[in-house]
Design a protein around this motif. Sequence first.
Motif, PDB file in Angstrom:
ATOM      1  N   THR A  44       0.826  -1.221   0.000  1.00  0.00           N
ATOM      2  CA  THR A  44       0.000   0.000   0.000  1.00  0.00           C
ATOM      3  C   THR A  44       0.854   1.263   0.000  1.00  0.00           C
ATOM      4  O   THR A  44       0.599   2.199  -0.764  1.00  0.00           O
ATOM      5  CB  THR A  44      -0.924  -0.007   1.253  1.00  0.00           C
ATOM      6  N   ASN A  45       1.842   1.296   0.863  1.00  0.00           N
ATOM      7  CA  ASN A  45       2.736   2.462   0.950  1.00  0.00           C
ATOM      8  C   ASN A  45       3.793   2.367  -0.158  1.00  0.00           C
ATOM      9  O   ASN A  45       4.641   1.474  -0.142  1.00  0.00           O
ATOM     10  CB  ASN A  45       3.400   2.468   2.338  1.00  0.00           C
ATOM     11  N   GLY A  46       3.735   3.313  -1.072  1.00  0.00           N
ATOM     12  CA  GLY A  46       4.661   3.293  -2.206  1.00  0.00           C
ATOM     13  C   GLY A  46       6.123   3.310  -1.798  1.00  0.00           C
ATOM     14  O   GLY A  46       6.980   2.811  -2.526  1.00  0.00           O
ATOM     15  N   ARG A  47       6.412   3.865  -0.621  1.00  0.00           N
ATOM     16  CA  ARG A  47       7.806   3.906  -0.166  1.00  0.00           C
ATOM     17  C   ARG A  47       8.286   2.531   0.276  1.00  0.00           C
ATOM     18  O   ARG A  47       9.495   2.278   0.326  1.00  0.00           O
ATOM     19  CB  ARG A  47       7.974   4.911   0.981  1.00  0.00           C
ATOM     20  N   LYS A  48       7.312   1.669   0.621  1.00  0.00           N
ATOM     21  CA  LYS A  48       7.672   0.315   1.054  1.00  0.00           C
ATOM     22  C   LYS A  48       7.501  -0.704  -0.062  1.00  0.00           C
ATOM     23  O   LYS A  48       7.945  -1.852   0.068  1.00  0.00           O
ATOM     24  CB  LYS A  48       6.814  -0.091   2.251  1.00  0.00           C
ATOM     25  N   GLY A  94       9.734  -2.583  -9.137  1.00  0.00           N
ATOM     26  CA  GLY A  94       9.237  -3.619 -10.051  1.00  0.00           C
ATOM     27  C   GLY A  94       7.734  -3.782  -9.924  1.00  0.00           C
ATOM     28  O   GLY A  94       7.071  -4.204 -10.864  1.00  0.00           O
ATOM     29  N   THR A  95       7.199  -3.438  -8.733  1.00  0.00           N
ATOM     30  CA  THR A  95       5.737  -3.372  -8.603  1.00  0.00           C
ATOM     31  C   THR A  95       5.289  -1.990  -9.105  1.00  0.00           C
ATOM     32  O   THR A  95       6.112  -1.062  -9.231  1.00  0.00           O
ATOM     33  CB  THR A  95       5.281  -3.560  -7.144  1.00  0.00           C
ATOM     34  N   ILE A  96       4.004  -1.859  -9.365  1.00  0.00           N
ATOM     35  CA  ILE A  96       3.504  -0.578  -9.888  1.00  0.00           C
ATOM     36  C   ILE A  96       3.735   0.536  -8.876  1.00  0.00           C
ATOM     37  O   ILE A  96       4.277   1.593  -9.200  1.00  0.00           O
ATOM     38  CB  ILE A  96       2.010  -0.719 -10.262  1.00  0.00           C
ATOM     39  N   ARG A  97       3.351   0.286  -7.629  1.00  0.00           N
ATOM     40  CA  ARG A  97       3.564   1.326  -6.616  1.00  0.00           C
ATOM     41  C   ARG A  97       5.052   1.535  -6.347  1.00  0.00           C
ATOM     42  O   ARG A  97       5.498   2.667  -6.122  1.00  0.00           O
ATOM     43  CB  ARG A  97       2.825   0.938  -5.340  1.00  0.00           C
ATOM     44  N   GLY A  98       5.812   0.481  -6.379  1.00  0.00           N
ATOM     45  CA  GLY A  98       7.255   0.583  -6.141  1.00  0.00           C
ATOM     46  C   GLY A  98       7.983   1.348  -7.240  1.00  0.00           C
ATOM     47  O   GLY A  98       9.085   1.855  -7.018  1.00  0.00           O
ATOM     48  N   ASP A  99       7.363   1.446  -8.400  1.00  0.00           N
ATOM     49  CA  ASP A  99       7.999   2.168  -9.509  1.00  0.00           C
ATOM     50  C   ASP A  99       7.464   3.595  -9.694  1.00  0.00           C
ATOM     51  O   ASP A  99       8.165   4.442 -10.240  1.00  0.00           O
ATOM     52  CB  ASP A  99       7.805   1.409 -10.825  1.00  0.00           C
ATOM     53  N   TYR A 100       6.209   3.841  -9.255  1.00  0.00           N
ATOM     54  CA  TYR A 100       5.603   5.144  -9.570  1.00  0.00           C
ATOM     55  C   TYR A 100       5.114   5.924  -8.354  1.00  0.00           C
ATOM     56  O   TYR A 100       4.518   6.987  -8.519  1.00  0.00           O
ATOM     57  CB  TYR A 100       4.410   4.954 -10.526  1.00  0.00           C
ATOM     58  N   SER A 101       5.322   5.405  -7.145  1.00  0.00           N
ATOM     59  CA  SER A 101       4.715   6.051  -5.980  1.00  0.00           C
ATOM     60  C   SER A 101       5.686   6.151  -4.812  1.00  0.00           C
ATOM     61  O   SER A 101       6.502   5.250  -4.591  1.00  0.00           O
ATOM     62  CB  SER A 101       3.487   5.240  -5.549  1.00  0.00           C
ATOM     63  N   VAL A 102       5.555   7.258  -4.049  1.00  0.00           N
ATOM     64  CA  VAL A 102       6.318   7.409  -2.795  1.00  0.00           C
ATOM     65  C   VAL A 102       5.371   7.763  -1.654  1.00  0.00           C
ATOM     66  O   VAL A 102       5.729   8.486  -0.731  1.00  0.00           O
ATOM     67  CB  VAL A 102       7.424   8.490  -2.937  1.00  0.00           C
ATOM     68  N   SER A 103       4.142   7.262  -1.711  1.00  0.00           N
ATOM     69  CA  SER A 103       3.094   7.687  -0.784  1.00  0.00           C
ATOM     70  C   SER A 103       2.152   6.538  -0.436  1.00  0.00           C
ATOM     71  O   SER A 103       1.960   5.617  -1.237  1.00  0.00           O
ATOM     72  CB  SER A 103       2.294   8.812  -1.455  1.00  0.00           C
TER      73      SER A 103
END
Length: 153
Positions: free
Chosen positions: A91-95, A99-108
Amino acid sequence: MERTLVILKPGTVQRGLIGEVISRFEKRGLKLVAMKMKQLTPEILDVHYAHLADKPFFNWLKDAMMAAPVILCCWEGFEAVKVVREMAGATNGRKAVPGTIRGDYSVSSQENIVHTSDSVENAKIELERFFSPEDYCEYPSPLDKYLYAPDEH
Ligand code: TYD
């Protein structure tokens, strides 16, 4: 075949990431069977995020989900709920793992690109919330034999 709901959140639309995110699901081998753009309302978000109503971030989350239209899509595939959920990442993009969508495009935690259904049961409920039967398209999948073994359906 399972079906799951993905919502491309307002930030994804505003940042011009619609194509990037949809492309990931396409390339993985999932089949798009319904899609629409919609401005979400407080009423539908109260239902959709009812399990978070007592959280301190609930009103911020609702505001963020109404800040621009979203893209609603239904993806179909063998074990699609789990496959899509794992593609989204934590859920938390920083965590979230790169390679995952959030891991590549999110810091929130809030501005985390996508909503994905978390179980087969909830996918059914959420898809009924946002789509009518006539929204779904039935069309042949000639590549299925290159995506799946005969017992993977
Ligand atoms: P949740 O259902 O816990 O996660 P997921 O989207 O991974 O299924 O939370 C729903 C949404 O609530 C989440 O995508 C973004 C928002 N949220 C926040 O804004 N802040 C937070 O601290 C958390 C945990 C979630």
